[in-house]
Design a protein around this motif. Structure first.
Motif, PDB file in Angstrom:
ATOM      1  N   ARG A   2      40.557 -63.408 -97.803  1.00 52.85           N
ATOM      2  CA  ARG A   2      39.595 -62.785 -97.387  1.00 52.85           C
ATOM      3  C   ARG A   2      39.149 -63.026 -95.761  1.00 52.85           C
ATOM      4  NH1 ARG A   2      36.595 -58.612 -98.490  1.00 52.85           N
ATOM      5  NH2 ARG A   2      37.640 -58.533-100.772  1.00 52.85           N
ATOM      6  N   SER A  87      39.742 -57.040 -96.164  1.00 54.04           N
ATOM      7  CA  SER A  87      40.756 -57.997 -96.855  1.00 54.04           C
ATOM      8  C   SER A  87      41.912 -57.219 -96.899  1.00 54.04           C
ATOM      9  CB  SER A  87      40.385 -58.409 -98.396  1.00 54.04           C
ATOM     10  OG  SER A  87      41.295 -59.117 -98.668  1.00 54.04           O
ATOM     11  N   ASP A  89      44.681 -58.986 -98.438  1.00 57.18           N
ATOM     12  CA  ASP A  89      45.291 -59.908 -99.398  1.00 57.18           C
ATOM     13  C   ASP A  89      45.452 -58.859-100.604  1.00 57.18           C
ATOM     14  OD1 ASP A  89      46.187 -61.305-101.062  1.00 57.18           O
ATOM     15  OD2 ASP A  89      44.593 -62.857-101.078  1.00 57.18           O
ATOM     16  N   GLU A  91      46.421 -59.604-103.628  1.00 56.38           N
ATOM     17  CA  GLU A  91      45.806 -60.492-104.535  1.00 56.38           C
ATOM     18  C   GLU A  91      44.380 -60.475-104.846  1.00 56.38           C
ATOM     19  OE1 GLU A  91      47.982 -61.613-106.818  1.00 56.38           O
ATOM     20  OE2 GLU A  91      49.386 -60.950-105.515  1.00 56.38           O
ATOM     21  N   ASP A  92      43.725 -59.691-103.477  1.00 57.76           N
ATOM     22  CA  ASP A  92      42.268 -59.409-103.690  1.00 57.76           C
ATOM     23  C   ASP A  92      41.808 -58.629-104.926  1.00 57.76           C
ATOM     24  OD1 ASP A  92      39.325 -58.299-102.619  1.00 57.76           O
ATOM     25  OD2 ASP A  92      39.708 -60.089-101.367  1.00 57.76           O
ATOM     26  N   ASP A  93      40.468 -58.751-105.616  1.00 56.34           N
ATOM     27  CA  ASP A  93      40.035 -57.904-106.395  1.00 56.34           C
ATOM     28  C   ASP A  93      39.814 -56.423-105.982  1.00 56.34           C
ATOM     29  OD1 ASP A  93      40.259 -59.856-108.237  1.00 56.34           O
ATOM     30  OD2 ASP A  93      38.208 -60.703-108.129  1.00 56.34           O
ATOM     31  N   ASP A  94      39.657 -56.276-104.904  1.00 52.61           N
ATOM     32  CA  ASP A  94      39.205 -54.964-104.197  1.00 52.61           C
ATOM     33  C   ASP A  94      40.350 -54.242-104.048  1.00 52.61           C
ATOM     34  OD1 ASP A  94      36.399 -55.464-104.020  1.00 52.61           O
ATOM     35  OD2 ASP A  94      36.581 -56.367-102.070  1.00 52.61           O
ATOM     36  N   GLY A 115      35.888 -53.281-100.167  1.00 54.50           N
ATOM     37  CA  GLY A 115      34.731 -53.254-100.921  1.00 54.50           C
ATOM     38  C   GLY A 115      33.990 -52.109-101.590  1.00 54.50           C
ATOM     39  N   ARG A 119      39.531 -47.801 -99.303  1.00 53.26           N
ATOM     40  CA  ARG A 119      40.613 -48.735 -98.686  1.00 53.26           C
ATOM     41  C   ARG A 119      41.040 -48.037 -97.530  1.00 53.26           C
ATOM     42  NH1 ARG A 119      41.184 -46.190-103.875  1.00 53.26           N
ATOM     43  NH2 ARG A 119      43.523 -46.361-104.109  1.00 53.26           N
TER      44      ARG A 119
END
Length: 211
Positions: A2, A87, A89, A91-94, A115, A119
């Motif tokens: 992030r 972010s 990434d 793999e980020d939760d968002d 967040g 997106r």
């Protein structure tokens, strides 16, 4: 990983971004809280709200902002709603599962999440992105005829925003901001709202959002 973005937007920049083309009516629509009706000229000599092209004689991007980078796109979005922590990434939760499908067929070069479900997609070619959306929508409408009637993506010249915040949408489509891509064949906004031809037949860019 992030990347915390410290985005500074001055008052002058905000006024320039959101008010440079504000010459339409002050009439409010119940469908779009606070969005201006009336005839809204494009910044680059484009449509007056009845359809047309930009200053280069090309439909599809009349006065839309151009970002160039994901960071700049996030700054633009942040002027309309929270997007100051971007972010890239996967793999980020968002990040949303399945968004990777946009990369090849849609010409997406970079994906970001900031967040609250919002997106951002950077793309190489505006026409390729619009065509991919229309093809997907046409296929989906075989089972769900009303799908896409409100549109889906907010567009700049080189980036698209998939927001999950209605206030962000309403703020972004005010004069000088982004436009909603709508490819539904039955879409017909009230008079006074923009319905500019997109680069793909059957799609338009509009400042109308049916909440």
């Amino acid at each position: 990983m992030r990347m915390q973005q410290f985005i500074t937007v001055t008052t002058a920049a905000l006024l320039s971004l959101t008010a440079v083309t504000a010459c339409g009516s002050d009439t409010k629509s119940t469908a779009v809280d606070g969005a201006l009706g009336g005839q809204i000229p494009a910044r680059n000599g484009g449509t007056d709200g009845s359809g047309g092209s930009d200053g280069d004689g090309k439909a599809g991007a009349p006065g839309l902002p151009k970002a160039g980078t994901m960071t700049k796109a996030a700054q633009i979005v942040n002027a309309y709603g929270a997007c100051n922590d971007i972010s890239t990434d996967p793999e980020d939760d968002d990040f949303f599962p399945g968004d990777e499908t946009y990369d090849q067929k849609w010409g997406v070069t970079e994906r970001g999440a900031c967040g609250k479900g919002t997106r951002i997609f950077m793309f190489k070619d505006l026409k390729t992105f619009q065509a991919a959306y229309k093809a997907e929508l046409d296929a989906d409408r075989k089972e769900s005829p009303n799908k896409g009637h409100r549109g889906k993506f907010l567009l700049g010249q080189d980036f698209a925003v998939l927001p999950d915040q209605k206030p962000l949408i309403r703020n972004a489509i005010k004069p000088g901001g982004l436009l909603m891509l709508n490819c539904h064949p039955d879409f017909n906004p009230p008079t006074g709202y923009r319905k500019d031809p997109a680069l793909v037949k059957g799609c338009v860019l509009t400042d109308y959002f049916e909440d």
